[in-house]
Design a protein around this motif. Structure first.
Motif, PDB file in Angstrom:
ATOM      1  N   VAL A  83      28.320  50.208  22.538  1.00  0.00           N
ATOM      2  CA  VAL A  83      29.219  49.065  22.682  1.00  0.00           C
ATOM      3  C   VAL A  83      28.883  48.327  23.965  1.00  0.00           C
ATOM      4  O   VAL A  83      28.386  48.925  24.922  1.00  0.00           O
ATOM      5  CB  VAL A  83      30.709  49.489  22.683  1.00  0.00           C
ATOM      6  CG1 VAL A  83      31.092  50.140  21.374  1.00  0.00           C
ATOM      7  CG2 VAL A  83      31.009  50.402  23.843  1.00  0.00           C
ATOM      8  N   GLN A  84      29.159  47.048  23.973  1.00  0.00           N
ATOM      9  CA  GLN A  84      28.891  46.259  25.163  1.00  0.00           C
ATOM     10  C   GLN A  84      29.988  46.492  26.195  1.00  0.00           C
ATOM     11  O   GLN A  84      31.168  46.388  25.884  1.00  0.00           O
ATOM     12  CB  GLN A  84      28.818  44.775  24.815  1.00  0.00           C
ATOM     13  CG  GLN A  84      28.522  43.911  26.026  1.00  0.00           C
ATOM     14  CD  GLN A  84      28.319  42.460  25.667  1.00  0.00           C
ATOM     15  OE1 GLN A  84      27.683  42.163  24.660  1.00  0.00           O
ATOM     16  NE2 GLN A  84      28.854  41.570  26.474  1.00  0.00           N
ATOM     17  N   PRO A  85      29.607  46.818  27.436  1.00  0.00           N
ATOM     18  CA  PRO A  85      30.620  46.947  28.473  1.00  0.00           C
ATOM     19  C   PRO A  85      31.245  45.587  28.785  1.00  0.00           C
ATOM     20  O   PRO A  85      30.642  44.547  28.522  1.00  0.00           O
ATOM     21  CB  PRO A  85      29.845  47.479  29.679  1.00  0.00           C
ATOM     22  CG  PRO A  85      28.430  47.113  29.428  1.00  0.00           C
ATOM     23  CD  PRO A  85      28.258  47.048  27.937  1.00  0.00           C
ATOM     24  N   ARG A  86      32.451  45.597  29.304  1.00  0.00           N
ATOM     25  CA  ARG A  86      33.129  44.332  29.652  1.00  0.00           C
ATOM     26  C   ARG A  86      32.378  43.571  30.725  1.00  0.00           C
ATOM     27  O   ARG A  86      32.421  42.353  30.771  1.00  0.00           O
ATOM     28  CB  ARG A  86      34.542  44.610  30.138  1.00  0.00           C
ATOM     29  CG  ARG A  86      35.456  45.067  29.049  1.00  0.00           C
ATOM     30  CD  ARG A  86      36.856  45.189  29.590  1.00  0.00           C
ATOM     31  NE  ARG A  86      37.542  46.197  28.799  1.00  0.00           N
ATOM     32  CZ  ARG A  86      38.558  46.898  29.195  1.00  0.00           C
ATOM     33  NH1 ARG A  86      39.035  46.725  30.403  1.00  0.00           N
ATOM     34  NH2 ARG A  86      39.110  47.782  28.420  1.00  0.00           N
ATOM     35  N   ALA A  87      31.709  44.321  31.617  1.00  0.00           N
ATOM     36  CA  ALA A  87      30.955  43.701  32.708  1.00  0.00           C
ATOM     37  C   ALA A  87      29.905  44.678  33.201  1.00  0.00           C
ATOM     38  O   ALA A  87      30.014  45.882  32.982  1.00  0.00           O
ATOM     39  CB  ALA A  87      31.895  43.330  33.851  1.00  0.00           C
ATOM     40  N   ALA A  88      28.894  44.145  33.844  1.00  0.00           N
ATOM     41  CA  ALA A  88      27.937  44.949  34.590  1.00  0.00           C
ATOM     42  C   ALA A  88      28.482  45.001  36.008  1.00  0.00           C
ATOM     43  O   ALA A  88      28.601  43.964  36.667  1.00  0.00           O
ATOM     44  CB  ALA A  88      26.563  44.298  34.552  1.00  0.00           C
ATOM     45  N   VAL A  89      28.853  46.194  36.471  1.00  0.00           N
ATOM     46  CA  VAL A  89      29.624  46.321  37.706  1.00  0.00           C
ATOM     47  C   VAL A  89      28.769  46.882  38.835  1.00  0.00           C
ATOM     48  O   VAL A  89      28.206  47.973  38.726  1.00  0.00           O
ATOM     49  CB  VAL A  89      30.856  47.230  37.485  1.00  0.00           C
ATOM     50  CG1 VAL A  89      31.637  47.405  38.778  1.00  0.00           C
ATOM     51  CG2 VAL A  89      31.745  46.652  36.386  1.00  0.00           C
ATOM     52  N   GLU A  90      28.712  46.121  39.927  1.00  0.00           N
ATOM     53  CA  GLU A  90      28.059  46.580  41.142  1.00  0.00           C
ATOM     54  C   GLU A  90      29.152  46.938  42.136  1.00  0.00           C
ATOM     55  O   GLU A  90      29.955  46.100  42.521  1.00  0.00           O
ATOM     56  CB  GLU A  90      27.158  45.488  41.717  1.00  0.00           C
ATOM     57  CG  GLU A  90      26.336  45.953  42.884  1.00  0.00           C
ATOM     58  CD  GLU A  90      25.251  44.967  43.268  1.00  0.00           C
ATOM     59  OE1 GLU A  90      24.662  45.169  44.341  1.00  0.00           O
ATOM     60  OE2 GLU A  90      24.995  44.011  42.518  1.00  0.00           O
TER      61      GLU A  90
END
Length: 131
Positions: free
Chosen positions: A29-36
């Motif tokens: 599934v696609q994550p809601r955001a790519a988080v740094e």
């Protein structure tokens, strides 16, 4: 609305692997955001995380192919390839987050982070998104 992600769609599943290929992952599934995150460990590792439920992420590696590292409350185990040193994922091993995982999206195809939408999280102090 503040705090809502505006990610585009990426081709699923999302695949990634460490530099030598000994450890790979697939995110269904696609994550809601790519988080740094700017906490001490994430900053040191240089990761950008794609978060999800453990059932939506599979990691393939031979037994003993990764080193596991936990500190502090020992709720998260960060996994790094024993051969090439790439940090591939973390998994929540106890506490409220048990059953959650994240994969290092820097190991996915170029453009994946940008397509999902890159967000910055203040894990060092406020535990809030900085955008």
């Amino acid at each position: 609305m503040a705090g809502e992600e505006t990610s585009a769609s990426v081709e699923l599943p999302i695949h990634g692997a460490c530099h030598c290929g000994a450890v790979s992952f697939e995110m269904k599934v696609q994550p809601r955001a790519a988080v740094e995150c700017n906490c001490t460990i994430c900053r040191s590792l240089g990761t950008v995380w794609g978060h999800g439920e453990a059932g939506d992420i599979s990691v393939s590696a031979a037994p003993g192919a990764t080193l596991s590292y936990s500190r502090g409350d020992k709720e998260l185990a960060f996994h790094t390839c024993r051969t090439c040193g790439s940090t591939t994922h973390w998994e929540a091993v106890r506490g409220d987050s048990k059953g959650r995982m994240a994969v290092n999206l820097r190991l996915a195809a170029p453009g994946t982070i940008e397509a999902i939408g890159h967000r910055h999280f203040d894990g060092a102090e406020t535990w809030t998104f900085l955008d």
